[in-house]
Design an enzyme around this catalytic site. Structure first.
Site, PDB file in Angstrom:
ATOM      1  N   LYS A 195       0.854  -1.197   0.000  1.00 38.47           N
ATOM      2  CA  LYS A 195       0.000   0.000   0.000  1.00 38.47           C
ATOM      3  C   LYS A 195       0.888   1.245   0.000  1.00 38.47           C
ATOM      4  CE  LYS A 195      -3.928   1.948   2.627  1.00 38.47           C
ATOM      5  NZ  LYS A 195      -4.819   1.754   3.802  1.00 38.47           N
TER       6      LYS A 195
ATOM      7  N   SER B 259      -9.770   1.742   2.827  1.00 43.33           N
ATOM      8  CA  SER B 259      -8.882   2.483   1.951  1.00 43.33           C
ATOM      9  C   SER B 259      -7.827   1.627   1.252  1.00 43.33           C
ATOM     10  CB  SER B 259      -8.186   3.572   2.751  1.00 43.33           C
ATOM     11  OG  SER B 259      -7.319   3.018   3.721  1.00 43.33           O
TER      12      SER B 259
ATOM     13  N   SER C 265      -9.879  -0.528   7.058  1.00 46.81           N
ATOM     14  CA  SER C 265      -9.295  -0.416   5.724  1.00 46.81           C
ATOM     15  C   SER C 265      -8.582  -1.643   5.173  1.00 46.81           C
ATOM     16  CB  SER C 265      -8.322   0.756   5.683  1.00 46.81           C
ATOM     17  OG  SER C 265      -9.046   1.935   5.502  1.00 46.81           O
TER      18      SER C 265
HETATM   19  N1  GLN Z   1     -13.113   4.205   6.212  1.00 47.21           N
HETATM   20  C1  GLN Z   1     -12.541   4.657   7.437  1.00 47.21           C
HETATM   21  C2  GLN Z   1     -12.114   6.098   7.288  1.00 47.21           C
HETATM   22  O1  GLN Z   1     -12.409   6.653   6.304  1.00 47.21           O
HETATM   23  C3  GLN Z   1     -11.385   3.792   7.834  1.00 47.21           C
HETATM   24  C4  GLN Z   1     -10.159   4.040   7.048  1.00 47.21           C
HETATM   25  C5  GLN Z   1      -9.007   3.220   7.459  1.00 47.21           C
HETATM   26  O2  GLN Z   1      -9.135   2.198   8.139  1.00 47.21           O
HETATM   27  N2  GLN Z   1      -7.819   3.704   7.094  1.00 47.21           N
HETATM   28  O3  GLN Z   1     -11.502   6.675   8.138  1.00 47.21           O
END
Ligand code: GLN
Length: 482
Positions: A72, A147, A171
């Site tokens: 990532k 994400s 994410s």
């Molecule tokens: N979807 C969540 C957010 O927007 C979690 C994102 C994540 O785990 N990095 O913060």
């Protein structure tokens, strides 16, 4: 079987037995990326040539000898781009290896590519990338989740054998569920965060996405452990997580949180989960209802704490030290203002504004302090639950992958995608998503994920339980039509 369909474990065996050379593997991978990535869009950058030259010196007897791993774009790999899918870090190259990467490298793995994500890991669909869309390999009109959308989409599309992602509120697990792969969020502190670009430091964890639970266990055994460079990393022994993975659930008590099974779950997801629970019973598990009474406050608590920490962490991107800088500023404050106005996308700005607000004097006690207190209550809910069950089981996401564009103008609806994943981060416990079937929508098969959660530092038990489910069901071995 085609090379790109192998699990990491199978691949390692074939390399060790001399049936496959690392060069053949990398070439097959390069061809697969070339064939799929114009549709999927998982990679921001990759370099098979360099991986081939690294492969020449690799010791194949090491635990991950010669295995290519995709990363990532918020995890530093020395010399590689590390943009967090943000314009503000355009062209930025990592000056050092994250500890998780250094550990992968010393175990013989070859990090070879950078995966798309929501900008600074803020989002649930990968639509917040400043660079490109990533599409779900099962239905390219839909999001891959986020994400870590590039991580999940590449593993599902067979354009990566396994990947690292990061999980702050879901994410790793939510995109793994939407793309039909396995995704593990370790307990807070199990994996060093050194070299992971910080989003919300009290919630962030690096973890693996792969095509089997065993592959996730293999990767966790390598990346976990204490690191003097991250004071929140835990000095607890790292077991061999691949040892003694069970294939039944005899004697295991699984808790179903009643708050999670109220309305709001898509009917396809509900029926996959019901079948999965029946299967767990057949494997010998006892299923009991439990209560996590503070669940209704999880999303609001997260959306105070995560933006608060993000607003502090993202203060460093000011046009002076990293990446993008505005052209011809009149003075230093214009340099800061314009760089940040031009460099950050709208979701990141929304979080910085929210976070700055809840931390400002006058509002700190009403929002931030109160959210911290509720966080403690959420953690206690889990402590209480784990006194009577070995693991908690629930959907990973309330619905299958949604169409691209459906939620971009409705942030609240987007935030609700993480309803079942956020609590594990707030409590610091470990959780995994494994494929548990498909929803048939408009003639397309869309993967559904089953989530298991275990108590703090109980990764071994978590992986063992998830393995029993995974190896006795066909779901993790399905390939998307791409
Ligand atoms: N979807 C969540 C957010 O927007 C979690 C994102 C994540 O785990 N990095 O913060």
């Amino acid at each position: 079987m085609e090379i790109v369909n192998l699990t990491l474990y199978e691949l390692r065996q074939k390399i060790r037995d001399g049936e496959l050379s690392v060069c053949e593997v990398l070439e097959a991978l390069g061809e697969r990326i070339a064939a799929t990535d114009s549709t999927v869009g998982a990679y921001l950058d990759y370099n098979i040539e360099r991986a081939l030259s690294e492969a020449r010196n690799v010791d194949l007897s090491l635990p991950l000898g010669g295995l290519p791993i995709a990363i990532k774009d918020n995890i530093n790999v020395k010399g590689e781009l590390c943009t967090c899918a943000s314009k503000i870090l355009t062209g930025y190259r990592a000056p050092y290896d994250a500890t998780a990467i250094a550990r992968l490298k010393s175990a013989g793995a070859i990090p070879f590519g950078r995966l798309n994500m929501d900008e600074f890991a803020m989002g649930s669909s990968t639509e917040n990338s400043a660079y490109q869309l990533t599409r779900n390999p099962w239905d390219p009109s839909r999001i891959p989740g986020g994400s870590s959308g590039g991580s999940a989409a590449s593993v599902a599309a067979r354009s990566a054998f396994a990947a690292l992602g990061s999980d702050t509120g879901g994410s790793i697990r939510q995109p793994a569920a939407h793309c039909g792969c396995v995704g593990l969020k370790p307990s807070y502190g199990r994996v060093s965060r050194y070299g992971l670009v910080a989003f919300a430091s009290s919630l962030d964890q690096i973890g693996p996405l792969a095509r089997s639970v065993r592959d996730c266990a293999l990767l966790l055994s390598v990346i976990a452990g204490h690191d003097p460079a991250d004071s929140t990393s835990l000095d607890a022994p790292v077991p061999d997580y691949t040892a003694n993975l069970r294939e039944d659930l005899r004697g295991i008590r699984l808790g179903i949180p009643k708050e999670y099974f109220s309305e709001g779950i898509d009917s396809h997801v509900r029926s996959c989960i019901e079948t999965a629970l029946q299967h767990c019973k057949e494997l010998g598990a006892e299923i009991v209802e439990i209560s996590l009474p503070h669940t209704p406050y999880a999303i609001s608590t997260y959306y105070i704490i995560a933006p608060a920490e993000a607003s502090a962490n993202l203060a460093r991107f000011d046009g002076v030290r990293y990446g993008y800088r505005t052209a011809n500023p009149a003075d230093i404050s214009e340099l800061y203002f314009n760089t940040r106005a031009e460099g950050f996308g709208s979701e990141v700005k929304r979080r910085i504004i929210l976070g700055t607000y809840v931390l400002s004097s006058g509002y700190y006690d009403a929002y931030y302090l109160r959210a911290q207190k509720v966080r403690t209550l959420i953690r206690r809910d889990f402590e209480q639950a784990f006194q009577s069950v070995d693991a908690i089981v629930c959907p990973t996401s309330p619905e299958p992958a949604f169409p691209i564009g459906e939620r971009t103008s409705d942030p609240l609806k987007m935030y609700l995608s993480d309803i079942f994943t956020i609590s594990a981060n707030l409590a610091g416990i470990c959780a995994i998503s494994v494929p548990c079937g498909f929803a048939q929508i408009n003639g397309k098969k869309l993967p559904v994920g089953l989530q298991f959660l275990c108590n703090f530092l109980e990764e071994q038990k978590l992986l063992s339980i998830a393995n029993a489910y995974e190896v006795t069901t066909p779901w993790s071995r399905q390939s998307p039509p791409i």
